[in-house]
Design a protein around this motif. Structure first.
Motif, PDB file in Angstrom:
ATOM      1  N   TYR A   1       0.734  -1.414   0.207  1.00 21.73           N
ATOM      2  CA  TYR A   1       0.041  -0.004  -0.347  1.00 21.73           C
ATOM      3  C   TYR A   1       0.550   1.660   0.206  1.00 21.73           C
ATOM      4  O   TYR A   1      -0.005   2.146  -0.161  1.00 21.73           O
ATOM      5  CB  TYR A   1      -0.723  -0.241   0.845  1.00 21.73           C
ATOM      6  CG  TYR A   1      -0.513   0.131   2.189  1.00 21.73           C
ATOM      7  CD1 TYR A   1      -0.700   1.217   3.093  1.00 21.73           C
ATOM      8  CD2 TYR A   1       0.700  -0.872   3.468  1.00 21.73           C
ATOM      9  CE1 TYR A   1      -0.108   1.446   3.908  1.00 21.73           C
ATOM     10  CE2 TYR A   1       1.061  -0.473   4.247  1.00 21.73           C
ATOM     11  CZ  TYR A   1       0.958   0.517   5.110  1.00 21.73           C
ATOM     12  OH  TYR A   1       1.319   0.691   6.336  1.00 21.73           O
ATOM     13  N   ILE A   2       2.042   0.953   0.403  1.00 17.29           N
ATOM     14  CA  ILE A   2       2.682   2.220   0.198  1.00 17.29           C
ATOM     15  C   ILE A   2       3.997   1.412  -1.132  1.00 17.29           C
ATOM     16  O   ILE A   2       4.696   0.721  -0.750  1.00 17.29           O
ATOM     17  CB  ILE A   2       4.048   2.157   1.656  1.00 17.29           C
ATOM     18  CG1 ILE A   2       2.927   2.608   2.294  1.00 17.29           C
ATOM     19  CG2 ILE A   2       5.458   3.669   0.685  1.00 17.29           C
ATOM     20  CD1 ILE A   2       4.143   2.719   3.819  1.00 17.29           C
TER      21      ILE A   2
ATOM     22  N   ASN B   1      -2.209   4.438  14.630  1.00 13.20           N
ATOM     23  CA  ASN B   1      -2.739   5.483  14.036  1.00 13.20           C
ATOM     24  C   ASN B   1      -2.677   6.859  14.409  1.00 13.20           C
ATOM     25  O   ASN B   1      -1.805   7.531  14.344  1.00 13.20           O
ATOM     26  CB  ASN B   1      -2.354   5.081  12.210  1.00 13.20           C
ATOM     27  CG  ASN B   1      -1.514   4.131  11.373  1.00 13.20           C
ATOM     28  OD1 ASN B   1      -0.609   3.744  12.108  1.00 13.20           O
ATOM     29  ND2 ASN B   1      -1.552   4.670  10.234  1.00 13.20           N
TER      30      ASN B   1
ATOM     31  N   ASN C   1      -3.805   8.683   6.277  1.00 10.50           N
ATOM     32  CA  ASN C   1      -3.382   8.748   7.388  1.00 10.50           C
ATOM     33  C   ASN C   1      -3.136  10.377   7.510  1.00 10.50           C
ATOM     34  O   ASN C   1      -3.856  11.275   8.915  1.00 10.50           O
ATOM     35  CB  ASN C   1      -1.863   8.990   7.657  1.00 10.50           C
ATOM     36  CG  ASN C   1      -1.333   7.447   8.294  1.00 10.50           C
ATOM     37  OD1 ASN C   1      -2.065   7.029   8.489  1.00 10.50           O
ATOM     38  ND2 ASN C   1       0.026   7.096   7.641  1.00 10.50           N
TER      39      ASN C   1
HETATM   40  N1  LIG Z   1       1.941  -0.162  10.642  1.00 15.24           N
HETATM   41  C1  LIG Z   1       3.059   0.630   9.807  1.00 15.24           C
HETATM   42  O1  LIG Z   1       4.096   0.199   9.896  1.00 15.24           O
HETATM   43  C2  LIG Z   1       2.551   1.754   9.585  1.00 15.24           C
HETATM   44  C3  LIG Z   1       2.994   3.154   9.484  1.00 15.24           C
HETATM   45  C4  LIG Z   1       3.132   3.691   7.845  1.00 15.24           C
HETATM   46  N2  LIG Z   1       4.107   4.749   7.797  1.00 15.24           N
HETATM   47  C5  LIG Z   1       0.867   3.711   8.041  1.00 15.24           C
HETATM   48  O2  LIG Z   1       1.263   5.039   8.696  1.00 15.24           O
HETATM   49  O3  LIG Z   1       0.773   3.708   7.391  1.00 15.24           O
END
Ligand SMILES: NC(=O)CC[C@H](N)C(=O)O
Length: 343
Positions: free
Chosen positions: A54-55, A142, A193
């Motif tokens: 997803y990233i 988050n 986010n």
């Molecule tokens: N679970 C994770 O490691 C999430 C971190 C990622 N940067 C996010 O905020 O989606």
């Protein structure tokens, strides 16, 4: 969702594990090295789980990468496999930013402003915020991580970033740097986010502007670490806040206790109960495949392996830590060493 920890690991040496349980110390270096080599071989062919996509940049990770490190509160560090490979710290950063902010604000203030109860929901749940009437709930999901990051001190965005980067570097015992590619990729796909930050803000639960807070959070997640760094960072929490390599006091002992409590409730998100039940130690995972686990007063285990379960936790990381918890007598709830039975 079922726990991925089912592959039972027999005790390497029952006496080694029992000695660790009863003395409150890690076994001798030689026994630790043998256990690491054995567990690395044992799980080398484990291909359970899927790499996060997803990233976008995370999807490029080599799924075979596999490193394990164990750092002792006495300062020795043992490692096997891809222990120097750099990856973005992701959610593992939440534990250490929380510790830094707790150090600044204190036990009661962070509890009031962030919370320490689990949500039972995925790490990026928007619903959790709504269900809890705008409470961020816990610093390891988050919403709570964004609320924590918003509390970072500093008069400018640059100063607040330095507070985070410098603070995490002190935990690691070396200067950590941003992985620019991960930061760019995550910034371009950050809508969820930012939405969580805006929702918190609408409830008056975010200390700073949601866009700037999301940016700082994204930066903290994009810091590059290796599994050795994670083990040293965890060992600093295991050592009452003093980095065992540099001897520097990073945070107070009370802050370590607070942080480990928050990890125990939600370090592996909705799988945290399974994790405590099987591994019996506070841990923190990240979607790039790192997991750090803390044995208070003894040391820390870190594993890096990019394939994840449905909750975003490294599958091989969980299995390796489970094995080592039994083999080295680290389960906090065990009064006697116990084999990881397959009952
Ligand atoms: N679970 C994770 O490691 C999430 C971190 C990622 N940067 C996010 O905020 O989606």
């Amino acid at each position: 969702m079922e726990s991925v920890i089912h592959d039972s690991g027999d005790i390497v040496d029952a006496r080694t594990a029992q000695a660790a349980v009863s003395t409150g110390r890690l076994p001798a270096d030689r026994a630790v090295r043998a256990a690491l080599a054995r567990v690395h071989r044992r799980f080398q062919a484990d291909r359970g789980g899927r790499v996060a996509d997803y990233i976008p940049v995370l999807a490029e990770a080599d799924p075979e990468l596999f490193g394990i490190a164990l750092a002792h509160v006495g300062g020795s560090v043992h490692a096997v496999g891809d222990a120097d490979h750099l990856f973005s710290i992701q959610s593992v950063s939440k534990a250490f930013v929380f510790a830094l902010v707790d150090q600044e604000l204190g036990h009661h203030a962070v509890r009031r402003r962030v919370g320490v109860n689990s949500t039972g929901l995925p790490f990026n749940s928007v619903l959790a915020v709504e269900l809890n009437h705008g409470s961020p709930m816990n610093p390891m999901v988050n919403a709570g991580a964004l609320a924590t990051t918003a509390l970072a001190p500093g008069g400018s965005a640059e100063e607040r970033w330095e507070f985070v980067r410098r603070g995490l570097s002190r935990f690691a015992g070396r200067e950590l740097a941003l992985d620019e590619r991960v930061y760019a990729s995550e910034t371009a796909t950050n809508q969820r986010n930012e939405s969580i930050a805006r929702l918190l803000d609408s409830y008056g639960a975010l200390a700073r502007d949601p866009v700037a807070t999301t940016d700082l959070y994204t930066r903290q997640c994009s810091l590059a670490v290796c599994v050795r760094d994670l083990a040293v960072m965890g060992a600093t929490l295991a050592n009452g806040g003093v980095n065992p390599l540099t001897g520097e006091r990073v945070v107070d002992a009370e802050v370590c206790r607070d942080t480990l409590a928050a990890l125990a409730t939600a370090g592996l998100y909705e799988r945290s109960g399974d994790w405590l039940y099987e591994v019996g130690m506070p841990g923190k995972s990240g979607v790039s495949g790192g997991i750090v686990t803390v044995a208070p007063g003894k040391g820390s285990i870190a594993v890096f392996s990019p394939r994840l379960d449905g909750a975003g936790n490294s599958v091989r990381g969980q299995r390796v830590t489970h094995y080592l918890s039994g083999a080295l007598g680290l389960n906090l709830f065990a009064s006697t060493a116990h084999p990881q039975s397959a009952r």
